[in-house]
Motif scaffolding. Sequence first.
Motif, PDB file in Angstrom:
ATOM      1  N   GLU A 162       0.837  -1.209   0.000  1.00  0.00           N
ATOM      2  CA  GLU A 162       0.000   0.000   0.000  1.00  0.00           C
ATOM      3  C   GLU A 162       0.872   1.259   0.000  1.00  0.00           C
ATOM      4  OE1 GLU A 162      -3.922  -1.699   2.404  1.00  0.00           O
ATOM      5  OE2 GLU A 162      -2.226  -0.867   3.511  1.00  0.00           O
ATOM      6  N   ARG A 163       1.986   1.223   0.738  1.00  0.00           N
ATOM      7  CA  ARG A 163       2.893   2.375   0.752  1.00  0.00           C
ATOM      8  C   ARG A 163       3.466   2.623  -0.637  1.00  0.00           C
ATOM      9  NH1 ARG A 163       4.668   0.202   5.658  1.00  0.00           N
ATOM     10  NH2 ARG A 163       6.651  -0.518   4.790  1.00  0.00           N
ATOM     11  N   SER A 168       3.694   5.712  -5.600  1.00  0.00           N
ATOM     12  CA  SER A 168       3.738   5.737  -7.068  1.00  0.00           C
ATOM     13  C   SER A 168       2.622   6.604  -7.644  1.00  0.00           C
ATOM     14  CB  SER A 168       3.650   4.321  -7.634  1.00  0.00           C
ATOM     15  OG  SER A 168       2.420   3.704  -7.299  1.00  0.00           O
ATOM     16  N   GLU A 169       1.485   6.662  -6.953  1.00  0.00           N
ATOM     17  CA  GLU A 169       0.373   7.488  -7.424  1.00  0.00           C
ATOM     18  C   GLU A 169       0.606   8.968  -7.126  1.00  0.00           C
ATOM     19  OE1 GLU A 169      -2.977   5.815  -5.436  1.00  0.00           O
ATOM     20  OE2 GLU A 169      -3.236   4.166  -6.892  1.00  0.00           O
ATOM     21  N   HIS A 171       3.676  10.415  -6.255  1.00  0.00           N
ATOM     22  CA  HIS A 171       5.006  10.945  -6.582  1.00  0.00           C
ATOM     23  C   HIS A 171       5.633  10.166  -7.749  1.00  0.00           C
ATOM     24  CE1 HIS A 171       4.707  13.198  -2.847  1.00  0.00           C
ATOM     25  NE2 HIS A 171       4.478  12.076  -2.203  1.00  0.00           N
ATOM     26  N   SER A 172       4.900  10.042  -8.829  1.00  0.00           N
ATOM     27  CA  SER A 172       5.391   9.262  -9.967  1.00  0.00           C
ATOM     28  C   SER A 172       6.684   9.836 -10.540  1.00  0.00           C
ATOM     29  CB  SER A 172       4.326   9.184 -11.069  1.00  0.00           C
ATOM     30  OG  SER A 172       3.946  10.487 -11.485  1.00  0.00           O
ATOM     31  N   SER A 173       6.829  11.150 -10.473  1.00  0.00           N
ATOM     32  CA  SER A 173       8.049  11.788 -10.987  1.00  0.00           C
ATOM     33  C   SER A 173       9.273  11.352 -10.180  1.00  0.00           C
ATOM     34  CB  SER A 173       7.910  13.312 -10.926  1.00  0.00           C
ATOM     35  OG  SER A 173       9.134  13.937 -11.220  1.00  0.00           O
ATOM     36  N   ILE A 174       9.141  11.345  -8.851  1.00  0.00           N
ATOM     37  CA  ILE A 174      10.255  10.937  -7.995  1.00  0.00           C
ATOM     38  C   ILE A 174      10.585   9.469  -8.238  1.00  0.00           C
ATOM     39  CG2 ILE A 174      11.008  10.616  -5.595  1.00  0.00           C
ATOM     40  CD1 ILE A 174       9.290  13.020  -4.850  1.00  0.00           C
ATOM     41  N   LEU A 175       9.569   8.670  -8.468  1.00  0.00           N
ATOM     42  CA  LEU A 175       9.752   7.239  -8.689  1.00  0.00           C
ATOM     43  C   LEU A 175      10.673   6.968  -9.874  1.00  0.00           C
ATOM     44  CD1 LEU A 175       8.693   4.584  -7.431  1.00  0.00           C
ATOM     45  CD2 LEU A 175       6.897   4.587  -9.167  1.00  0.00           C
ATOM     46  N   LEU A 187      10.405   4.053   1.896  1.00  0.00           N
ATOM     47  CA  LEU A 187       9.192   3.269   2.113  1.00  0.00           C
ATOM     48  C   LEU A 187       9.335   2.259   3.245  1.00  0.00           C
ATOM     49  CD1 LEU A 187       8.152   2.617  -1.602  1.00  0.00           C
ATOM     50  CD2 LEU A 187       7.147   4.257  -0.002  1.00  0.00           C
ATOM     51  N   GLY A 188      10.536   2.170   3.827  1.00  0.00           N
ATOM     52  CA  GLY A 188      10.743   1.279   4.961  1.00  0.00           C
ATOM     53  C   GLY A 188      10.827  -0.182   4.589  1.00  0.00           C
ATOM     54  N   MET A 189      11.473  -0.491   3.467  1.00  0.00           N
ATOM     55  CA  MET A 189      11.620  -1.877   3.022  1.00  0.00           C
ATOM     56  C   MET A 189      12.966  -2.049   2.346  1.00  0.00           C
ATOM     57  SD  MET A 189       9.038  -1.812  -0.303  1.00  0.00           S
ATOM     58  CE  MET A 189       7.689  -0.988   0.554  1.00  0.00           C
ATOM     59  N   THR A 190      13.349  -3.303   2.101  1.00  0.00           N
ATOM     60  CA  THR A 190      14.611  -3.564   1.413  1.00  0.00           C
ATOM     61  C   THR A 190      14.412  -3.360  -0.087  1.00  0.00           C
ATOM     62  OG1 THR A 190      14.149  -5.909   1.060  1.00  0.00           O
ATOM     63  CG2 THR A 190      15.223  -5.285   3.153  1.00  0.00           C
TER      64      THR A 190
END
Length: 200
Positions: A162-163, A168-169, A171-175, A187-190
């Motif tokens: 969900e994060r 992605s919805e 901040h698609s530009s940053i992605l 996002l707090g993941m590996t």
Amino acid sequence: MTKHSDILLEKKAKELFIEKIASTTNLDAGQLSEVTELMDLVHYKKNQIVINEGQIAEYFYFIIKGLVKVYFFKNDKMVIERFEQEGGLFGGNFTHISSNVPGKYVYETIESTTMLKIKYSDLDDLCKRSHAVERAYRIMMEAFHNSYVERLYFFKSLNSEERYTAFSEQHSSILSRAPLKDIANYLGMTPETLSRIRAK
């Protein structure tokens, strides 16, 4: 970049700043001009630190073009708190309650970045002379704080997928611009978990 092109870019940058501030405050053209007269154009290379941990943030920055990651260290590990892109404001006491207190955050460019900067002490002096500017500044501070709290609560309430979907919805530009490892950190993941989620 030549001096002439810098002058033209600074003029355009100040117009963009005025456009953004005018949309959220009631400052008139003269009051906005008082603010922009205190601003200077600055350029930072990719992976360059703008404000370092332990440094007193003497300036506010307004991003014209580029991307900045904001992070701190916990148990010697980097923790990315947020990203700032075009139209973003940071520094001064957007960073700290008091601009005279050394901060724990690092602000580092991810791309070559062009910004306007204004010295906090100059802005503070202007606020003392102009009630309208002081009020606009307070409104911006409140908006920043509210956005920060909402973002923190929102992400805390979501699971990993969900994060990522929300990011992605929103901040698609940053992605498409930030390294995968930085996005995973935020996002707090590996990176491996993020890659699996993206592959679904």
